[in-house]
Design an enzyme around this catalytic site. Structure first.
Site, short mmCIF file in Angstrom:
data_model
loop_
_atom_site.label_atom_id
_atom_site.label_comp_id
_atom_site.label_asym_id
_atom_site.label_seq_id
_atom_site.Cartn_x
_atom_site.Cartn_y
_atom_site.Cartn_z
N SER A 57 -9.91 -0.65 7.01
CA SER A 57 -9.64 -0.37 5.55
C SER A 57 -8.72 -1.77 5.08
CB SER A 57 -8.55 0.77 5.50
OG SER A 57 -9.45 1.66 5.50
N LYS A 61 0.70 -1.11 0.13
CA LYS A 61 0.16 -0.01 -0.16
C LYS A 61 0.97 1.20 -0.09
CE LYS A 61 -3.90 2.06 2.84
NZ LYS A 61 -4.85 1.79 3.83
N SER A 66 -9.58 1.66 3.05
CA SER A 66 -9.01 2.52 2.06
C SER A 66 -7.70 1.60 1.22
CB SER A 66 -8.34 3.47 2.75
OG SER A 66 -7.35 2.98 3.66
#
Ligand code: GLN
Length: 484
Positions: free
Chosen positions: A175, A76, A151
């Site tokens: 997330s 990420k 997210s």
């Protein structure tokens, strides 16, 4: 390209079926072909990946292999990566090249894993759909008209579409688990303090926690073992030994007590999702798990408490992005105030601005007691609910999300309905507990996620329960590969 788990790749590399360079090239090619449709990666790191893969092959040839040597993975874009752009999904950090590695990245590097690239995410990890990314929304590979969740949406898409065998995510309010559920993969949010936050760009520091996202619980066990552990550079990291998670996967579940909180099966849950979850629970009963109805009475206050705490912390954490210390700087400022104002106005997106403003308000003199302090008290009540529940049961089970993936654009004009996405995931972060989301069926061809919540540092038990479920079901083996 056939789907391979981290476990498959470990075995293939060990047996010399393929080299790390070969598999790395395959993933990079696949990313090149389908990323334009899916937008899972913000950038790829091809040259570095191939160099890392060559080094890994040399080590493997010399018999100096560690569990993740030569295994490709994606990170990420919230994790700082030395010498490589780290954007956090924001225009603010569009040109930021991190000067050091996050601890999590260092740990993977120490094992000579291979980094394929950095994945898309909601700006500063604020969101539940990936639509808040400055780089555009990632698309759900099961239905590219739908969001992948957020997210950590890019990581979930990359795993689901077989662009990487594994990825990292972070979970402040859901997330890791929510995008894992929407994309039909397995995602684990560890206990707060289990994985170092050093070099993981902060959103809400008392809630943020990094964790693994992969196809199976077994892969998550392999990854967590590499990621977890004490780090003196993170003052909230815990001095707790890291278990051999893989060795714990095979315990039988007979006699385990599973609690079903009535608040997680109430109004607002799509009845078809509820049916999928009921079937998953029946599967557990067949494995000898005892099911019990429980209550987490303060569940309804989790969302308001979370959004006060998270926004307050983000308003403080994001003050460093001012165009001087960090981040985008506007052109031709007339004075310092103009520089701050315009740099921040240009660098941040709408949702981030909304949260900074609300957060600054709730922390201001005169409102602190009414909002922030109150939210901290509610947080304590939520933790106590779990403590009481874990006196009676070993695990808590329920849906990860109230519904399956929704259409892109459906909720962008209604922040509150977006915030309600996290109704079953947020309490876990407020209490600091570990939880996992595993694939448990489909509604309208879109994946359903089952959430298991455990007591502090019970990641072994969660992984064990998830692994046993995956030995008896094949939801996690369904493919969402997208053709170029
Ligand atoms: N959707 C939640 C939020 O917007 C959770 C995000 C997260 O876990 N990073 O804050």
């Amino acid at each position: 390209m056939t789907i391979k788990t981290v476990k498959d790749l470990q075995m293939g590399l060990a047996e010399g079926q393929f080299s790390s360079v070969e598999i790395t090239r395959e993933y990079l090619d696949k990313i090149k072909q389908v990323n334009p449709q899916l937008n899972a990666f913000i950038h790829t790191t091809e040259d570095q990946a191939l160099t890392q893969a060559e080094d890994a092959d040399n080590l493997i040839a010399k018999g100096k292999s560690q569990p993740l040597t030569g295994i490709p993975m994606a990170h990420k874009d919230i994790f700082c990566t030395d010498g490589i752009a780290t954007t956090c999904g924001s225009r603010m950090l569009q040109n930021f090249i991190a000067p050091y590695n996050a601890t999590v990245i260092e740990k993977f590097n120490a094992q000579h894993a291979v980094m394929l690239g950095k994945t898309n995410m909601d700006e500063f990890a604020m969101g539940s759909s990936n639509e808040n990314s400055y780089f555009g929304a990632a698309k759900n590979p099961w239905d590219t008209g739908c969001v992948p969740g957020g997210s950590s949406g890019g990581s979930a898409v990359a795993v689901a579409a077989n662009l990487t065998p594994a990825a990292t995510g972070t979970d402040t309010g859901g997330s890791i688990r929510q995008p894992a559920a929407f994309c039909g993969i397995t995602g684990l949010k560890p206990t707060y303090g289990r994985v170092s936050r050093y070099g993981m760009i902060a959103y809400a520091s008392s809630l943020d926690q990094g964790g693994p996202m992969a196809r199976t619980a077994e892969d998550c066990a392999i990854l967590l073992e590499a990621m977890a552990g004490f780090d003196r550079r993170d003052s909230t990291s815990m001095q707790q030994e890291v278990p051999n998670y893989q060795a714990e996967l095979n315990h039988e579940l007979a006699g385990l007590k599973m609690g079903l909180p009535k608040e997680y099966f109430a109004e607002g849950l799509n009845p078809e999702v509820a049916r999928g979850i009921d079937e998953a629970i029946t599967e557990y009963q067949k494995l000898g798990v005892e099911v019990k109805d429980i209550s987490l009475p303060n569940s309804k206050i989790a969302i308001p408490a979370y959004y006060v705490v998270a926004m307050a912390e983000c308003s403080s954490n994001l003050s460093r992005f001012d165009g001087v210390r960090f981040g985008h700087r506007c052109d031709n400022p007339i004075d310092l105030e103009d520089l701050y104002k315009r740099s921040r106005a240009e660098g941040f997106g709408d949702e981030v601005k909304r949260r900074i403003m609300i957060g600054a308000y709730t922390l201001s003199a005169g409102y602190y007691d009414a909002f922030y302090l109150k939210a901290q008290k509610l947080r304590r009540l939520i933790s106590q609910d779990f403590t009481q529940a874990f006196d009676e049961v070993d695990l808590i089970a329920g849906p990860t999300t109230p519904d399956v993936a929704f259409k892109i654009g459906d909720k962008t004009d209604d922040p509150v309905s977006m915030y309600l996405q996290d109704i079953y995931t947020i309490s876990v972060n407020l209490a600091g507990l570990p939880a996992i989301s595993i694939p448990a069926g489909f509604v309208n061809n879109k994946p359903v996620g089952l959430q298991l919540i455990g007591n502090y540092f019970s990641e072994s038990r969660l992984l064990n329960a998830a692994y046993q479920f995956q030995q008896h079901t094949d939801w996690h083996q369904q493919s969402a590969e997208v053709q170029a």
